[in-house]
Motif scaffolding. Sequence first.
Motif, short mmCIF file in Angstrom:
data_model
loop_
_atom_site.label_atom_id
_atom_site.label_comp_id
_atom_site.label_asym_id
_atom_site.label_seq_id
_atom_site.Cartn_x
_atom_site.Cartn_y
_atom_site.Cartn_z
N PHE A 158 10.86 -43.56 116.93
CA PHE A 158 11.21 -42.41 117.77
C PHE A 158 12.36 -41.64 117.14
CE2 PHE A 158 9.17 -45.55 120.26
CZ PHE A 158 8.42 -44.87 121.20
N PHE A 159 12.23 -40.32 117.17
CA PHE A 159 13.32 -39.46 116.70
C PHE A 159 13.76 -38.59 117.87
CE2 PHE A 159 14.79 -35.41 114.91
CZ PHE A 159 15.83 -35.88 114.11
N ILE A 160 15.05 -38.68 118.20
CA ILE A 160 15.58 -37.95 119.36
C ILE A 160 16.67 -37.01 118.89
CG2 ILE A 160 16.80 -38.19 121.56
CD1 ILE A 160 15.62 -41.03 121.75
N SER A 161 16.57 -35.75 119.25
CA SER A 161 17.64 -34.81 118.91
C SER A 161 17.88 -33.88 120.09
CB SER A 161 17.28 -34.04 117.63
OG SER A 161 18.41 -33.35 117.17
N GLY A 162 18.83 -32.96 119.91
CA GLY A 162 19.18 -32.02 120.98
C GLY A 162 20.67 -31.73 120.93
N GLY A 163 21.15 -30.96 121.88
CA GLY A 163 22.56 -30.58 121.91
C GLY A 163 23.46 -31.74 122.34
N ALA A 196 8.18 -38.73 109.76
CA ALA A 196 7.89 -40.17 109.63
C ALA A 196 7.70 -40.86 110.98
CB ALA A 196 9.01 -40.85 108.85
N CYS A 197 8.36 -40.36 112.03
CA CYS A 197 8.35 -41.07 113.31
C CYS A 197 7.09 -40.76 114.13
CB CYS A 197 9.58 -40.70 114.14
SG CYS A 197 11.08 -41.49 113.52
N ASP A 198 6.73 -41.71 115.00
CA ASP A 198 5.56 -41.53 115.86
C ASP A 198 5.82 -40.48 116.93
OD1 ASP A 198 4.08 -43.71 114.67
OD2 ASP A 198 5.51 -45.05 115.66
N THR A 199 7.05 -40.48 117.44
CA THR A 199 7.37 -39.59 118.56
C THR A 199 8.66 -38.82 118.26
OG1 THR A 199 6.27 -40.99 120.19
CG2 THR A 199 7.99 -39.55 121.02
N VAL A 200 8.66 -37.53 118.59
CA VAL A 200 9.84 -36.68 118.41
C VAL A 200 10.16 -36.03 119.75
CG1 VAL A 200 10.78 -34.65 117.22
CG2 VAL A 200 9.28 -36.23 115.99
N VAL A 201 11.40 -36.24 120.21
CA VAL A 201 11.80 -35.71 121.52
C VAL A 201 13.08 -34.90 121.38
CG1 VAL A 201 12.39 -36.30 123.92
CG2 VAL A 201 10.93 -37.83 122.60
#
Lengths: 124, 181
Positions: free
Chosen positions: B3-8, B160-165
Amino acid sequence: MILIIGGAYQGKLEYAKAAFSLKDSDIFTCTGKEVDLSRKCVYALEEFCFACVQAGEEPADFFRKHRQEIQNSILICQDIFCGVVPMGADVREWRQATGRLCQYLASEADQVIRIFCGLEQKLK
Amino acid sequence: MTFFISGGAKNGKSTLAQNLAVSLAKGKTHYYVATMIPVDDEDRLRIQRHIEDREGLGFTTLECGRNILSCLEHAEPKATFLLDSVTALLMNELFREDQGYQMDLEAARRCGEDLETFAKTVGNAVFVSDYIASDAGRYDETTEQYRKILADIDRRLARACDTVVEVSAGQYIIHKGALPL
């Protein structure tokens, strides 16, 4: 017309090239006030806006005037809208004018696509 | 799963990442890879807050501020790993005190490669990054380079990751894959 927006280095141009099979010769990269609307894709609209603002011109006016010529264009602009209010008056005006242009183009566009970390998000 | 998580900033990225890691681990070992190398009391206070946030969630903490693959030497590689954050890790790799904080582009390139290898090696991985690409700065060359390198690593991990949020005000915008929560 298709408008592509997204933050710096998010992969907007790479996406456009792959999604719409663009060749390098299809792409015009803005570095100043000159825009070649005969190209299929116009990239770095924010730089066009920066040059317009420095010359005291409204960037959206140019695209309103050339509305017919952009009906089939792919237009790419950097999202520069989410930071704190910039310190410099010229950068503030740049951000505002670019925002006005994006709103105008988005209202005219058939599709608006946002690129986040190389991935597309359809906004319209 | 990866999982890749990004944001402010302060939008709930770490909270989501912790919940995800706990859920993925299914009661088995889950590691918190702590990337920040504290330099002052402000950093130490932030770390303390993060430790309190994690209390009771059963994480084993691995301190790893550089060379991310090295933390696997002291861990079960097929377990679940939460890496918070990509941004801090890259800062440590790029600017070293013992090199007079000169930008080390070679280290940054390796950092990107290592993170991708990490994602492909471990059982489950949750990466937390920071989205800093949508402001109207006209920066000096060093800052601009840092923004580009971080974006390149983010894009690499997103691929590369399965999920990006993307997390915004505690809400989740799913750009790829799905959240098993």
